[in-house]
Design a protein around this motif. Structure first.
Motif, PDB file in Angstrom:
ATOM      1  N   ASP A 185      -7.761   0.874   9.896  1.00 52.43           N
ATOM      2  CA  ASP A 185      -7.890  -0.515  10.319  1.00 52.43           C
ATOM      3  C   ASP A 185      -6.743  -0.890  11.252  1.00 52.43           C
ATOM      4  O   ASP A 185      -5.822  -0.123  11.492  1.00 52.43           O
ATOM      5  CB  ASP A 185      -7.871  -1.438   9.090  1.00 52.43           C
ATOM      6  CG  ASP A 185      -9.054  -1.169   8.175  1.00 52.43           C
ATOM      7  OD1 ASP A 185     -10.123  -0.802   8.683  1.00 52.43           O
ATOM      8  OD2 ASP A 185      -8.884  -1.322   6.938  1.00 52.43           O
ATOM      9  N   GLU A 186      -6.821  -2.087  11.767  1.00 47.22           N
ATOM     10  CA  GLU A 186      -5.755  -2.667  12.582  1.00 47.22           C
ATOM     11  C   GLU A 186      -5.432  -1.837  13.812  1.00 47.22           C
ATOM     12  O   GLU A 186      -4.286  -1.656  14.203  1.00 47.22           O
ATOM     13  CB  GLU A 186      -4.490  -2.867  11.747  1.00 47.22           C
ATOM     14  CG  GLU A 186      -4.687  -3.801  10.562  1.00 47.22           C
ATOM     15  CD  GLU A 186      -3.441  -3.933   9.716  1.00 47.22           C
ATOM     16  OE1 GLU A 186      -2.420  -3.302  10.066  1.00 47.22           O
ATOM     17  OE2 GLU A 186      -3.492  -4.658   8.709  1.00 47.22           O
ATOM     18  N   GLY A 187      -6.494  -1.266  14.406  1.00 44.06           N
ATOM     19  CA  GLY A 187      -6.313  -0.586  15.676  1.00 44.06           C
ATOM     20  C   GLY A 187      -5.749   0.815  15.580  1.00 44.06           C
ATOM     21  O   GLY A 187      -5.450   1.435  16.602  1.00 44.06           O
ATOM     22  N   GLU A 188      -5.554   1.358  14.378  1.00 41.04           N
ATOM     23  CA  GLU A 188      -5.057   2.717  14.264  1.00 41.04           C
ATOM     24  C   GLU A 188      -6.098   3.677  14.820  1.00 41.04           C
ATOM     25  O   GLU A 188      -7.284   3.565  14.542  1.00 41.04           O
ATOM     26  CB  GLU A 188      -4.764   3.047  12.806  1.00 41.04           C
ATOM     27  CG  GLU A 188      -3.662   2.206  12.189  1.00 41.04           C
ATOM     28  CD  GLU A 188      -3.447   2.553  10.727  1.00 41.04           C
ATOM     29  OE1 GLU A 188      -3.924   3.604  10.279  1.00 41.04           O
ATOM     30  OE2 GLU A 188      -2.797   1.753  10.036  1.00 41.04           O
ATOM     31  N   SER A 189      -5.630   4.665  15.606  1.00 39.69           N
ATOM     32  CA  SER A 189      -6.566   5.574  16.256  1.00 39.69           C
ATOM     33  C   SER A 189      -6.600   6.943  15.621  1.00 39.69           C
ATOM     34  O   SER A 189      -7.429   7.777  15.976  1.00 39.69           O
ATOM     35  CB  SER A 189      -6.198   5.730  17.739  1.00 39.69           C
ATOM     36  OG  SER A 189      -4.890   6.245  17.878  1.00 39.69           O
ATOM     37  N   GLY A 190      -5.697   7.225  14.684  1.00 38.32           N
ATOM     38  CA  GLY A 190      -5.657   8.544  14.075  1.00 38.32           C
ATOM     39  C   GLY A 190      -6.708   8.696  12.988  1.00 38.32           C
ATOM     40  O   GLY A 190      -7.183   7.717  12.414  1.00 38.32           O
ATOM     41  N   PRO A 191      -7.094   9.942  12.702  1.00 39.97           N
ATOM     42  CA  PRO A 191      -8.089  10.172  11.651  1.00 39.97           C
ATOM     43  C   PRO A 191      -7.528   9.883  10.275  1.00 39.97           C
ATOM     44  O   PRO A 191      -6.350  10.092   9.998  1.00 39.97           O
ATOM     45  CB  PRO A 191      -8.411  11.664  11.804  1.00 39.97           C
ATOM     46  CG  PRO A 191      -7.207  12.254  12.445  1.00 39.97           C
ATOM     47  CD  PRO A 191      -6.665  11.187  13.351  1.00 39.97           C
ATOM     48  N   LEU A 192      -8.375   9.391   9.408  1.00 40.43           N
ATOM     49  CA  LEU A 192      -7.965   9.099   8.045  1.00 40.43           C
ATOM     50  C   LEU A 192      -8.097  10.348   7.191  1.00 40.43           C
ATOM     51  O   LEU A 192      -9.141  11.008   7.206  1.00 40.43           O
ATOM     52  CB  LEU A 192      -8.857   8.003   7.453  1.00 40.43           C
ATOM     53  CG  LEU A 192      -8.692   6.592   7.992  1.00 40.43           C
ATOM     54  CD1 LEU A 192      -9.761   5.692   7.364  1.00 40.43           C
ATOM     55  CD2 LEU A 192      -7.307   6.058   7.661  1.00 40.43           C
TER      56      LEU A 192
END
Length: 210
Positions: A185-192
């Protein structure tokens, strides 16, 4: 058949900080090989007959390597849901066991769970014939050993950054092994970690989150 796998962000080589990335990118797959990697609009225009799998707001990367394969598959036991003992691996439960059938069944379940974490390569070598057979049939790439010491974790991203967890890179002519991850969330671009939406192995969709 040509298939375009589209994602909001495609990272062909996360291990190389100088490698390009593609916002609204795609991987074009023909049979088991990557035919092209690049911006989705360009690839879609060049290949209008290609089937499209649109993964939406996701990150597409090379598949992951599991460096703990030997322990995970030859020491830990992966329960059958029908046993009623949960789904988490039982640490060292196979130590001292001589039942090849039990080893093989456990390994098949463990490998299926690895695919659910985006794993496309696993570290060997494997001593048990039934485990070697299970790994060969899974289609995962077997990496030369020795496997790294440590707990038999199934999710490489639980302990490794993406740059160290990926196996290989996505390039024309290479095998089409990759994973698609949900993003934070919140614009994070990395994979979870644990956020795999799909795993493709040799061009085949072998896992898809329901």
């Amino acid at each position: 058949m040509l298939t375009l796998h589209r994602a909001a962000l495609v990272l062909p080589d996360p291990a190389d900080p100088t490698a390009p990335s593609f916002a609204d990118g795609a991987v074009l797959v023909r049979d088991e090989r990557v035919e092209a990697v690049g911006p989705y609009p360009e690839l879609a225009a060049a290949h209008p007959a290609a089937r499209v799998r649109d993964w939406g707001p996701a990150v597409l990367t090379p598949g992951l390597r599991n460096p703990y394969g030997q322990r995970a598959l030859e020491r830990d036991y992966h329960p059958d849901p029908r046993e009623g003992i949960g789904s988490e691996p039982l640490t060292d439960e196979l130590v001292g066991c001589a039942d090849e059938t039990r080893f093989g069944a456990s390994a098949r379940r463990g490998l299926q769970r690895m695919l659910g974490f985006g794993v496309t390569a696993v570290a060997g070598p494997f001593e048990r014939a039934s485990v070697r057979t299970a790994v060969a049939r899974s289609g995962l790439v077997v990496l030369p050993g020795p496997a790294e010491p440590g707990a038999g974790l199934l999710d490489p991203l639980a302990v490794l950054p993406l740059a160290r967890a990926v196996h290989g890179r996505l390039a024309a002519g290479g095998r089409a092994d990759f994973a698609v991850f949900a993003v934070g969330d919140e614009g994070e671009s990395g994979p979870l970690p644990g956020g795999v939406l799909a795993t493709v192995l040799g061009g085949r969709l072998v896992y898809r989150r329901r």
